[in-house]
Design a protein around this motif. Sequence first.
Motif, PDB file in Angstrom:
ATOM      1  N   CYS A  84       0.552  -1.093   0.103  1.00  0.00           N
ATOM      2  CA  CYS A  84      -0.473  -0.208  -0.293  1.00  0.00           C
ATOM      3  C   CYS A  84       0.876   1.277  -0.089  1.00  0.00           C
ATOM      4  O   CYS A  84       0.156   2.166  -0.708  1.00  0.00           O
ATOM      5  N   ALA A  85       1.881   1.121   0.724  1.00  0.00           N
ATOM      6  CA  ALA A  85       3.040   2.715   0.908  1.00  0.00           C
ATOM      7  C   ALA A  85       3.418   2.090  -0.512  1.00  0.00           C
ATOM      8  O   ALA A  85       3.785   3.973  -1.115  1.00  0.00           O
TER       9      ALA A  85
ATOM     10  N   GLY B 229      -6.418  -1.673  -6.371  1.00  0.00           N
ATOM     11  CA  GLY B 229      -7.793  -1.706  -6.143  1.00  0.00           C
ATOM     12  C   GLY B 229      -7.596  -3.488  -5.706  1.00  0.00           C
ATOM     13  O   GLY B 229      -9.223  -3.551  -5.083  1.00  0.00           O
ATOM     14  N   SER B 230      -7.448  -4.064  -6.631  1.00  0.00           N
ATOM     15  CA  SER B 230      -7.031  -5.396  -5.690  1.00  0.00           C
ATOM     16  C   SER B 230      -6.913  -5.569  -4.701  1.00  0.00           C
ATOM     17  O   SER B 230      -7.219  -6.161  -3.858  1.00  0.00           O
TER      18      SER B 230
ATOM     19  N   VAL C 126     -11.510  -4.314  -5.059  1.00  0.00           N
ATOM     20  CA  VAL C 126     -12.798  -3.947  -6.342  1.00  0.00           C
ATOM     21  C   VAL C 126     -11.952  -3.502  -7.481  1.00  0.00           C
ATOM     22  O   VAL C 126     -10.586  -3.852  -7.831  1.00  0.00           O
ATOM     23  N   ASP C 127     -12.693  -4.215  -8.909  1.00  0.00           N
ATOM     24  CA  ASP C 127     -11.701  -4.276  -9.936  1.00  0.00           C
ATOM     25  C   ASP C 127     -11.563  -3.080 -10.247  1.00  0.00           C
ATOM     26  O   ASP C 127     -11.956  -2.527 -11.413  1.00  0.00           O
ATOM     27  N   SER C 128      -9.959  -2.455 -10.092  1.00  0.00           N
ATOM     28  CA  SER C 128      -9.912  -1.001 -10.769  1.00  0.00           C
ATOM     29  C   SER C 128      -8.080  -0.532 -10.170  1.00  0.00           C
ATOM     30  O   SER C 128      -7.827  -1.443  -9.044  1.00  0.00           O
TER      31      SER C 128
ATOM     32  N   GLU D 117       0.931  -7.855  -8.258  1.00  0.00           N
ATOM     33  CA  GLU D 117      -0.890  -8.212  -7.811  1.00  0.00           C
ATOM     34  C   GLU D 117      -1.311  -8.848  -6.267  1.00  0.00           C
ATOM     35  O   GLU D 117      -0.070  -9.957  -5.892  1.00  0.00           O
ATOM     36  N   THR D 118      -1.643  -8.980  -5.287  1.00  0.00           N
ATOM     37  CA  THR D 118      -1.851  -9.386  -4.128  1.00  0.00           C
ATOM     38  C   THR D 118      -3.265  -9.476  -3.625  1.00  0.00           C
ATOM     39  O   THR D 118      -4.372  -8.617  -4.742  1.00  0.00           O
TER      40      THR D 118
END
Length: 319
Positions: free
Chosen positions: A82-83, A157-158, A162-164, A315-316
């Motif tokens: 996130c950071a 978003g993942s 959400v799908d973004s 992606e996580t």
Amino acid sequence: MILAHLTKHWLARREQYSFASWMLCLARSLRVLAFYPQHRRLCRLDLVRNYVAAPPNDDLFHHLSHRDYLIKNLGTRARIACALHHYAFEDATFNTSYKYAVYRAGGLTLWQRSAGGSDFVIKLAMASRMNAEGDLTIAFEADGKCLHRLSFSWIAGSMAGVDSAMVPFVARNQGRWADSDAAFAAFEAAFPNNSPSFFCFAAMQGVAQAVGATQLVAIKGSCHPAFDAQDVKHFANAYDGFWKILGGVELPGPGYLVALPFYVKPLADMPRKHRKRAAIRRENWAEIGASTRLTLERKFKRAPTPSTHRAPLPETEPL
């Protein structure tokens, strides 16, 4: 470089914390060294190196130095992801004047107005390193007193389910302070039948829309870093209840999905006697949103859209 930043943080906090709290802070921040490549990448960003790390900030790694970051019980790898996403997005999207205003000069003015002898302003600034409820904060002030504050970070978003490629994640929604009675009275006189919380959210919407976002995710009260089981009602009202008013839909993960522009009840469905003041409220919000969008669009390096900004890590799984 990383060890120097850690040492600066440890020395600064030694004067502010009790010994036990300081040792906990030290132990938490040591996790930075366990993920050295990711934090080296973070420190090499122009935004971090030349703006975030500048005095008086003494906690470059507050995503790990706090007990919780953004979301209660968020794992270490997710915090780092996130950071990194937040600062990489900011670095790639905005120019040097934005970076200086937001991260070194006390904030970028998004909207301001004088009315009834009082001054009202909404600013976007780096959030305090003393809490971890978002890396940026939107503050609405009246005569220098803060009446409301929203804090957020740009995350993949993942991560929010959400799908973004990118979504603003709002992790703080805090109302007026104890010393703001006079300022709040001035606000009510200048903007009757309105609320500082909606002023802040109108600016948050403008920020999101400026970069092409059509939705945001806002934290559930029970997932807030400071959630207290003894105060469930307060968190439910301040967070879940507010997002629902805006049309928020509860997600399986830690937040509510709020489509932008946020929901407002059609004027035709309201009693006729309330329509005029409702229309005035909405004019205020529209003005704030438009001012925010225009201000930020002038600060772009290039015109961004969510589809062109990918997360800086693989992606996580959803949080």
